[in-house]
Design a protein around this motif. Sequence first.
Motif: not given
Length: 93
Positions: A25-33, A77-90
């Motif tokens: 959850k904390k990592r996701t908040i930082i990724v969103n920032q 897995s975590m890195i690529w999940a967040y890359i996919k997430y960022q692409k989707k939410n950019f």
Amino acid sequence: MNRKKLNIARKKIDNVDKKIFHLIKKRTIIVNQMLRLKENKKQIIDKKRVNEILNRIKRKSISNKIDPNITSQIWKSMIWAYIKYQKKNFKKK
């Protein structure tokens, strides 16, 4: 098999999983920032940084006597999940 010991071990795993969940959850908040700071989609994947992270995890795993295949797979897995997430939410600026 000792059922009682197995159940105790499973409860320990559940407690670790709760901690991991909160860290994600904390990592996701930082990724969103970070995502808000990126000006174009090309900035989402930084291959050099990905390689640095994976190399650091491998070294740390070896020095801590953890199978580096396990930790590398988890981090990939975590890195690529967040890359996919960022692409989707950019959002274009």
